[in-house]
Write a protein that holds these residues in place. Structure first.
Motif, short mmCIF file in Angstrom:
data_model
loop_
_atom_site.label_atom_id
_atom_site.label_comp_id
_atom_site.label_asym_id
_atom_site.label_seq_id
_atom_site.Cartn_x
_atom_site.Cartn_y
_atom_site.Cartn_z
N GLY A 131 0.79 -1.23 0.00
CA GLY A 131 0.00 0.00 0.00
C GLY A 131 0.82 1.27 0.00
O GLY A 131 0.27 2.36 0.21
N ASN A 132 2.11 1.15 -0.25
CA ASN A 132 2.99 2.33 -0.24
C ASN A 132 3.06 2.93 -1.64
O ASN A 132 4.11 2.92 -2.29
N ASN A 133 1.94 3.45 -2.10
CA ASN A 133 1.86 4.00 -3.45
C ASN A 133 1.09 5.30 -3.44
O ASN A 133 0.38 5.61 -2.47
N PRO A 134 1.22 6.11 -4.49
CA PRO A 134 0.57 7.43 -4.50
C PRO A 134 -0.95 7.39 -4.34
O PRO A 134 -1.53 8.30 -3.73
N VAL A 135 -1.59 6.35 -4.86
CA VAL A 135 -3.05 6.26 -4.73
C VAL A 135 -3.45 6.15 -3.27
O VAL A 135 -4.32 6.89 -2.78
N ARG A 136 -2.81 5.25 -2.54
CA ARG A 136 -3.12 5.08 -1.12
C ARG A 136 -2.66 6.28 -0.30
O ARG A 136 -3.34 6.68 0.65
N MET A 137 -1.55 6.86 -0.66
CA MET A 137 -1.03 8.01 0.07
C MET A 137 -1.99 9.19 -0.01
O MET A 137 -2.17 9.93 0.96
N ALA B 173 12.88 1.10 -16.89
CA ALA B 173 14.07 0.26 -17.04
C ALA B 173 15.00 0.38 -15.84
O ALA B 173 15.79 -0.53 -15.57
N MET B 174 14.91 1.48 -15.11
CA MET B 174 15.79 1.71 -13.96
C MET B 174 15.20 1.20 -12.65
O MET B 174 15.74 1.46 -11.58
N ARG B 175 14.12 0.44 -12.74
CA ARG B 175 13.42 0.01 -11.53
C ARG B 175 14.33 -0.68 -10.52
O ARG B 175 14.19 -0.50 -9.31
N GLU B 176 15.27 -1.50 -10.99
CA GLU B 176 16.15 -2.24 -10.08
C GLU B 176 17.41 -1.46 -9.71
O GLU B 176 18.26 -1.95 -8.97
N THR B 177 17.54 -0.25 -10.22
CA THR B 177 18.71 0.57 -9.92
C THR B 177 18.61 1.11 -8.49
O THR B 177 17.53 1.50 -8.05
N PRO B 178 19.71 1.11 -7.73
CA PRO B 178 19.64 1.67 -6.37
C PRO B 178 19.10 3.10 -6.37
O PRO B 178 19.40 3.90 -7.26
N HIS C 20 19.52 14.36 0.64
CA HIS C 20 18.62 13.40 0.02
C HIS C 20 19.25 12.02 -0.11
O HIS C 20 18.53 11.01 -0.06
N ARG C 21 20.55 11.94 -0.25
CA ARG C 21 21.20 10.62 -0.25
C ARG C 21 20.94 9.91 1.08
O ARG C 21 20.58 8.73 1.11
N ARG C 22 21.10 10.65 2.16
CA ARG C 22 20.88 10.06 3.48
C ARG C 22 19.42 9.70 3.70
O ARG C 22 19.10 8.69 4.33
N ARG C 23 18.52 10.51 3.20
CA ARG C 23 17.09 10.22 3.36
C ARG C 23 16.73 8.94 2.61
O ARG C 23 15.98 8.10 3.11
N LEU C 24 17.24 8.81 1.38
CA LEU C 24 16.96 7.61 0.61
C LEU C 24 17.50 6.36 1.28
O LEU C 24 16.85 5.31 1.29
N LEU C 25 18.69 6.45 1.85
CA LEU C 25 19.28 5.31 2.54
C LEU C 25 18.46 4.91 3.77
O LEU C 25 18.49 3.75 4.19
N ALA C 26 17.72 5.85 4.34
CA ALA C 26 16.93 5.58 5.54
C ALA C 26 15.52 5.11 5.24
O ALA C 26 14.79 4.72 6.15
N THR C 27 15.11 5.15 3.97
CA THR C 27 13.75 4.77 3.60
C THR C 27 13.72 3.28 3.25
O THR C 27 14.57 2.81 2.49
N PRO C 28 12.77 2.51 3.79
CA PRO C 28 12.72 1.07 3.51
C PRO C 28 12.70 0.78 2.01
O PRO C 28 11.91 1.38 1.27
N PRO C 29 13.55 -0.11 1.54
CA PRO C 29 13.64 -0.39 0.10
C PRO C 29 12.30 -0.81 -0.52
O PRO C 29 12.01 -0.44 -1.66
N HIS C 30 11.49 -1.57 0.21
CA HIS C 30 10.23 -2.01 -0.38
C HIS C 30 9.27 -0.84 -0.56
O HIS C 30 8.45 -0.84 -1.49
N VAL C 31 9.38 0.18 0.30
CA VAL C 31 8.56 1.38 0.15
C VAL C 31 8.98 2.14 -1.10
O VAL C 31 8.14 2.56 -1.91
N LEU C 32 10.28 2.31 -1.27
CA LEU C 32 10.79 3.00 -2.45
C LEU C 32 10.36 2.28 -3.73
O LEU C 32 9.93 2.92 -4.70
N ASP D 177 7.04 2.20 -8.56
CA ASP D 177 6.14 1.55 -9.51
C ASP D 177 4.83 2.32 -9.63
O ASP D 177 4.26 2.42 -10.73
N GLY D 178 4.35 2.85 -8.51
CA GLY D 178 3.11 3.60 -8.53
C GLY D 178 3.18 4.88 -9.33
O GLY D 178 2.15 5.40 -9.79
N LEU D 179 4.38 5.38 -9.51
CA LEU D 179 4.55 6.58 -10.33
C LEU D 179 4.56 6.27 -11.82
O LEU D 179 4.02 7.05 -12.62
N TRP D 180 5.16 5.14 -12.21
CA TRP D 180 5.45 4.91 -13.62
C TRP D 180 4.66 3.80 -14.28
O TRP D 180 4.37 3.88 -15.47
#
Length: 257
Positions: free
Chosen positions: A66-72, A133-138, A159-171, A176-179
C-alpha cells in the motif's frame, strides 16, 4: 501535532500557523517533510501549514503493502478529516505533485488550489521507458538525475541520506506507482485525461520548458499557470526557496481576490 493514526499507519505531521487558508505540504519520493523546512516559517506567518511524512517515509510507519501514491492520497484525506480541515491548498513536489493532483481530481471539494513542483507526471514516452528500465537501480543512483552543476552539495547529501533511511520495499512500491502501477500518471498518455479533470487553480513549477508548455494546455481554471526555471535541479524549491516563496505567496494573493 505529532502523529495521527490513519488507515493502519502512523503519519507524522506538523501543524503550524493560522489563517483563512490551510496549506498541505507533500514531499517527494524517498524524502520527508523536512523538504519544507526552508518554507514553513514564512508560510506560517499568514497561513495554517500542515506538513506530513507520507506512509513509509520519514517518521511515519511503513506497511508491507500500500505504499503508493493512490493510497497516500487517501491517507491525506483521512488526515485532513482528523484535523478538521475541510478545504486546503495542496502543495506537492515530484511524487507529491502527483498526490496533490489526485486529491484535486478525486476529492475536488477538499482542494481549493494545487501547487505542483516539478511533478512526476506527464513525461514523454522515452522518459517513462527509461524510468521503468531503472526500476532495479539503487535509489541513490536514480537520484543523481535530480541535480545540475549548480545544485548545492548539501542538498545532494541530505537526500542521499534520506533515501538510505527509507525502507527499500517502500521506495520500490512507490516508484512503480509513479510509472507503471495502477493509477500511474507518469506518462503523458495517462496524465492528459486525468489532469484535465482538475477544475481548481493550478500553479506548476517546471525546469523543462517543454513540460511547462505541455501542461499549460490542460488547465481549466483561468488563474492557472506554469513557471519554468531552467538550470535548476529537480528540487528547485529547495535550491531557490526565497524565489519559490515569493512566487507562491503572490499567486495565493491573486487567487484569493
Amino acid at each position: 501535532m505529532g502523529f495521527a493514526a490513519v488507515a493502519g499507519v502512523r503519519l507524522f505531521y506538523t501543524d503550524d500557523g493560522s489563517g483563512d487558508t490551510t496549506l498541505l505540504l507533500v514531499h517527494g519520493w524517498g524524502a520527508d517533510s523536512h523538504q519544507w523546512v526552508p518554507h514553513i516559517p514564512t508560510l506560517a506567518r499568514k497561513h495554517r501549514v500542515i506538513a506530513v511524512d507520507l506512509r513509509g517515509h520519514g517518521y511515519s510507519s511503513a506497511e508491507e503493502k500500500g505504499n503508493n501514491p493512490v493510497r497516500m492520497a487517501e491517507d491525506l484525506v483521512e488526515l485532513l478529516d482528523q484535523l478538521g480541515v475541510e478545504r486546503c491548498v495542496a502543495v506537492g513536489h515530484s511524487m507529491g505533485g502527483v498526490i496533490v493532483s489526485r486529491l484535486a481530481v478525486e476529492h475536488p471539494s477538499r482542494v481549493a488550489a494545487v501547487v505542483a513542483v516539478d511533478p512526476g507526471y506527464g513525461r514523454p514516452d522515452e522518459v517513462v521507458a527509461m524510468a521503468v528500465a531503472m526500476r532495479e537501480t539503487p535509489a541513490v543512483r536514480i537520484d543523481e538525475w535530480c541535480y545540475t552543476p549548480a545544485s548545492p552539495g548539501w542538498l545532494r547529501e541530505w537526500h542521499r541520506r534520506r533515501l538510505l533511511a527509507t525502507p527499500p520495499h517502500v521506495l520500490a512500491e512507490a516508484y512503480d506507482g509513479l510509472w507503471s502501477g495502477d493509477g500511474a500518471i507518469g506518462s503523458r498518455g495517462a496524465a492528459e485525461p486525468y489532469l484535465s479533470r482538475r477544475e481548481c487553480p493550478v500553479l506548476t513549477f517546471w525546469t523543462d520548458p517543454a513540460q511547462a508548455a505541455w501542461e499549460s494546455g490542460l488547465f481549466k481554471h483561468p488563474a492557472s499557470r506554469t513557471v519554468c526555471w531552467q538550470g535548476s535541479g529537480h528540487r528547485l524549491h529547495e535550491e531557490r526557496p526565497a524565489e519559490f516563496l515569493l512566487v507562491v505567496n503572490q499567486w495565493l494573493k491573486e487567487i484569493s481576490r
